[in-house]
Scaffold this active site. Structure first.
Site, PDB file in Angstrom:
ATOM      1  N   HIS A  52       0.942  -1.185  -0.028  1.00 42.05           N
ATOM      2  CA  HIS A  52      -0.001   0.099  -0.049  1.00 42.05           C
ATOM      3  C   HIS A  52       0.901   1.216   0.037  1.00 42.05           C
ATOM      4  O   HIS A  52       0.612   2.247  -0.620  1.00 42.05           O
ATOM      5  CB  HIS A  52      -0.880   0.028   1.112  1.00 42.05           C
TER       6      HIS A  52
ATOM      7  N   GLU B   9     -14.515  -3.997 -33.594  1.00 39.73           N
ATOM      8  CA  GLU B   9     -13.731  -3.320 -34.490  1.00 39.73           C
ATOM      9  C   GLU B   9     -13.915  -4.064 -35.861  1.00 39.73           C
ATOM     10  O   GLU B   9     -13.304  -3.886 -36.868  1.00 39.73           O
ATOM     11  CB  GLU B   9     -12.252  -3.300 -34.454  1.00 39.73           C
TER      12      GLU B   9
ATOM     13  N   ASP C 232      -9.999  -0.076 -36.837  1.00 37.37           N
ATOM     14  CA  ASP C 232     -10.216  -1.024 -38.098  1.00 37.37           C
ATOM     15  C   ASP C 232     -11.839  -1.067 -37.978  1.00 37.37           C
ATOM     16  O   ASP C 232     -12.284  -1.382 -39.320  1.00 37.37           O
ATOM     17  CB  ASP C 232     -10.057  -2.388 -37.216  1.00 37.37           C
TER      18      ASP C 232
ATOM     19  N   CYS D 245     -10.666   2.733 -27.740  1.00 39.22           N
ATOM     20  CA  CYS D 245      -9.298   2.554 -27.664  1.00 39.22           C
ATOM     21  C   CYS D 245      -8.610   2.931 -29.126  1.00 39.22           C
ATOM     22  O   CYS D 245      -7.546   3.097 -29.050  1.00 39.22           O
ATOM     23  CB  CYS D 245      -8.556   1.158 -27.310  1.00 39.22           C
TER      24      CYS D 245
HETATM   25  C1  PEP Z   1      -7.982  -0.154 -33.536  1.00 39.42           C
HETATM   26  O1  PEP Z   1      -8.239  -0.921 -34.383  1.00 39.42           O
HETATM   27  O2  PEP Z   1      -8.843   0.900 -33.377  1.00 39.42           O
HETATM   28  C2  PEP Z   1      -7.185  -0.707 -32.552  1.00 39.42           C
HETATM   29  C3  PEP Z   1      -7.085   0.217 -31.400  1.00 39.42           C
HETATM   30  O3  PEP Z   1      -6.332  -1.727 -32.649  1.00 39.42           O
HETATM   31  P1  PEP Z   1      -5.237  -1.573 -33.570  1.00 39.42           P
HETATM   32  O4  PEP Z   1      -5.048  -0.114 -34.038  1.00 39.42           O
HETATM   33  O5  PEP Z   1      -3.821  -2.220 -32.809  1.00 39.42           O
HETATM   34  O6  PEP Z   1      -5.509  -2.440 -34.730  1.00 39.42           O
HETATM   35 MG    MG Z   2      -7.731  -3.160 -34.574  1.00 32.23          MG
END
Ligand code: PEP
Ligand code: MG
Length: 623
Positions: free
Chosen positions: A244, A484, A508, A555
């Site tokens: 901690h 994706e 993607d 992401c």
């Molecule tokens: C995406 O496809 O948005 C992603 C975060 O994965 P990568 O860019 O590694 O394909």
């Molecule tokens: Mg991707």
């Protein structure tokens, strides 16, 4: 503090333990042969007491627990063990002794409440730790055991010692690493109680502004209270990075190094030293060149954080209080450190395939375990999302046969399900790294429910193997689906029933929805995430996540697009995972928006027919 004087000062501390702050000059050690880094014979280091030889620079290597650099003076904090003088009592003293125990519980409870209030203001991450200690302190079953012991004519001190020790022994033998670590909390609670029973006077020590505390171990309360009296960094012998104290240090951005064997005996109060929380080293008696180098690094770090630094510690929430968890995408241990320093609440994406692509070989399961463990420990206690190897397409690798159209070929989960030995080894490595309960597994490139089901059953199989071997891992490790592909977004309802979380890979999702290769400059104008088709798939995914009550993140690069923040917040995204360099900017933006207004804005954006209309609308509405 006079560093030339050979004195020892014992101080009662604020904390549960009695401690000695050792104060004496480094010079008094001159007659003692010191270990030499250069391997020179001891005779050369023996100096007559009257002649002051310059001290040699010396490095001690430990484990980096919290990043940052501090140059300061050591204050060595040594804990004196408590000795219980009277074990047995007369029968007539039993009621008074029970009363004394209850009084100690009440006093400790009040003290913990005060510390929790302080934690809420200064280090919110510490509050739950202290709350847990409060819970242990007031656990009725432990209280009953202690009272029972006293009735057998043992002193309250003795009863507390025995009962807490036996409870700790059970915890220390637990197969669960988390429970084993909580044995340390119980020790802190016991020490507090014993101090109160011993009537120890509690006085906060004055350790001096900018000091570096060197100790065998520190409790969370020690860290907070020492910080109040000037501690700028600390180094400990025993604590692990999941202790901690280390968690607190990271949340307070206080540099610290742990796991430094025997430093308390070897570094004395008043010694000038550098603590490097990035590399996990401390350097005593730094030479002018070393000092200069570290001062330059300190300056660079300061410049970097000066501009936006204030945002690192502010909550990531809209003006009307909607929390948007800001996570970081990281590709290396260093990036995790940088993300933490910028206030990331977790790591939302580790592209594990990069390790494989860099070396063009598949690392062994042990190598993968060591790598993931290191990442998870650096992130701890924040969650970290390890994505299963997303190889294929542009991330080509020798194992994949030549394909005429690799983006539509064996990629991500498709490849993994055809290479089960490789997938199994990776999942086992991830499970091994989950022993601190902060790892999430994420599966890339999903197009069908069956793929996800197959991956889940492979993960269950790996868990069964580890379980049979008695290995420690997180039974409840969250497994998330990357959304994706358009297919994944369209079946998000079904996937949400099986997944613990969603993370939308907009890079993607855009490429596959718009049939525009993300690597092809010729179709860059078509590759546009503001396209209404993408917005509708995003909305569909978010609604499915809301239906199943699971978190949903973005992401892909879109997460950090300046014009997309309000749109995504308004659509109902809970988490944004971006490069650590964008974190502070993002936080600044999130803190300026109003959730209710973003909802209206995103509903409006969803009615538009073209990307350019969406862009124009977002730009004008958010200006
Ligand atoms: C995406 O496809 O948005 C992603 C975060 O994965 P990568 O860019 O590694 O394909
Ligand atoms: Mg991707």
């Amino acid at each position: 503090m006079d560093s030339q004087t050979d004195i020892h000062i014992s101080l009662r501390t604020h904390s549960s333990r009695s401690a000695a702050f050792e104060v004496f000059a480094p010079e008094v050690r001159e007659g003692i042969p010191e270990e030499s880094d250069s391997g020179e014979p001891p005779s050369q280091q023996m100096q007559p007491l009257s002649r002051k030889a310059p001290h040699k620079e010396k490095r001690f290597k430990g484990i980096p627990a919290s990043p940052g650099i501090v140059i300061g003076q050591a204050v060595t904090f040594v804990v004196e063990p408590i000795t219980i003088k009277q074990a047995l009592i007369e029968p007539e003293r039993v009621p008074a002794e029970i009363e004394r125990f209850h009084h100690a519980i009440a006093e400790c409870t009040a003290e913990l409440h005060r510390t929790i209030t302080m934690a809420n203001d200064e280090a919110p991450v510490a509050a739950p730790i202290l709350e847990a200690q409060l819970f242990m302190l007031n656990d009725p079953s432990v209280g009953a055991m202690v009272t029972e012991y006293i009735r057998k004519q043992y002193s309250a001190d003795h009863a507390v010692q025995d009962v807490f020790d036996s409870q700790q022994a059970i915890m220390r033998h637990a197969s669960d690493a988390y429970l084993r670590e909580r044995a340390a909390d119980l020790e802190h609670v016991k020490q507090r109680l014993l101090n109160f029973l011993a009537n120890r006077n509690l006085v906060a020590p004055e350790i001096g502004e900018g000091s570096i505390v060197i100790s065998e171990s520190l409790t969370p309360s020690d860290v907070m209270l020492f910080r109040k009296s000037g501690m700028a960094a600390f180094a400990t012998e025993s604590s692990g990075i999941t202790s901690h104290a280390a968690i607190l240090a990271r949340s307070m951005a206080m540099p610290s190094v742990v796991g430094l064997a025997n430093v308390c005996k070897r570094i004395h109060t008043g010694t000038k030293l550098i603590i490097d929380g990035f590399a996990g080293i401390i350097i005593t008696y730094p030479q002018p060149e070393t000092l200069e180098r570290y001062e330059r690094r300190q300056q660079d770090l300061e410049n970097k954080f000066r501009k936006l630094g204030k945002y690192a510690s502010l909550p990531s929430q809209t003006l009307d209080g909607r929390k948007i968890h800001l996570f970081a995408n990281a590709d290396s241990p260093e990036e995790i450190e940088m993300a933490r320093a910028s206030g990331a609440e977790g790591i939302g994406l580790i592209r594990t395939e990069l390790q494989l692509l860099e070396r063009q070989i598949v690392p062994s399961e042990d190598e993968q375990t060591a790598f993931y463990k290191d990442l998870a420990e650096r992130a701890y206690p924040l969650p970290i999302t390890l994505r299963a190897f997303d190889i294929g397409s542009d991330k080509s690798f020798g194992l994949i046969p030549h394909e005429p159209n690799p983006a539509l070929g064996l990629r991500g989960l498709r490849f993994l399900l055809k290479n089960r030995a490789l997938f199994t080894a990776q999942v086992r490595a991830m499970l091994h790294a989950s022993c601190h309960r902060n790892v999430r597994i994420m599966l890339p490139m999903i197009t069908t429910v069956q793929e996800f089901q197959k991956a889940l059953s492979l993960i269950e199989g790996c868990k069964a193997t580890l379980r049979a071997n008695g290995e420690d891992f997180d039974e409840n490790i969250p497994v998330g689906a990357m959304i994706e592909t358009p297919a994944a977004a369209l079946i998000a309802r079904e996937l949400s029933a099986m997944a613990d979380f969603f993370s939308i890979g907009t890079n993607d999702l855009t490429q596959y929805t718009l049939a525009a290769d993300r690597m092809n400059a010729g179709v860059m104008a078509i590759f546009d995430t503001f396209h209404p088709a993408i917005l509708r798939l995003l909305k569909m995914t978010i609604e499915a996540a809301q239906y199943s009550n699971i978190p949903v993140a973005v992401c892909g690069e879109f997460a950090s697009h300046a014009a997309a923040t309000e749109l995504l917040v308004g659509m109902g995204i809970n988490e944004l995972s971006v490069a650590h360099t964008s974190l502070l900017d993002m936080k600044k933006r999130i803190r300026k928006v109003n959730f209710l207004a973003t909802k209206t804005l995103s509903s409006e954006a969803l009615t538009l027919a073209t990307s350019s209309e969406v862009r124009k609308y977002l730009i004008s509405a958010t200006r």
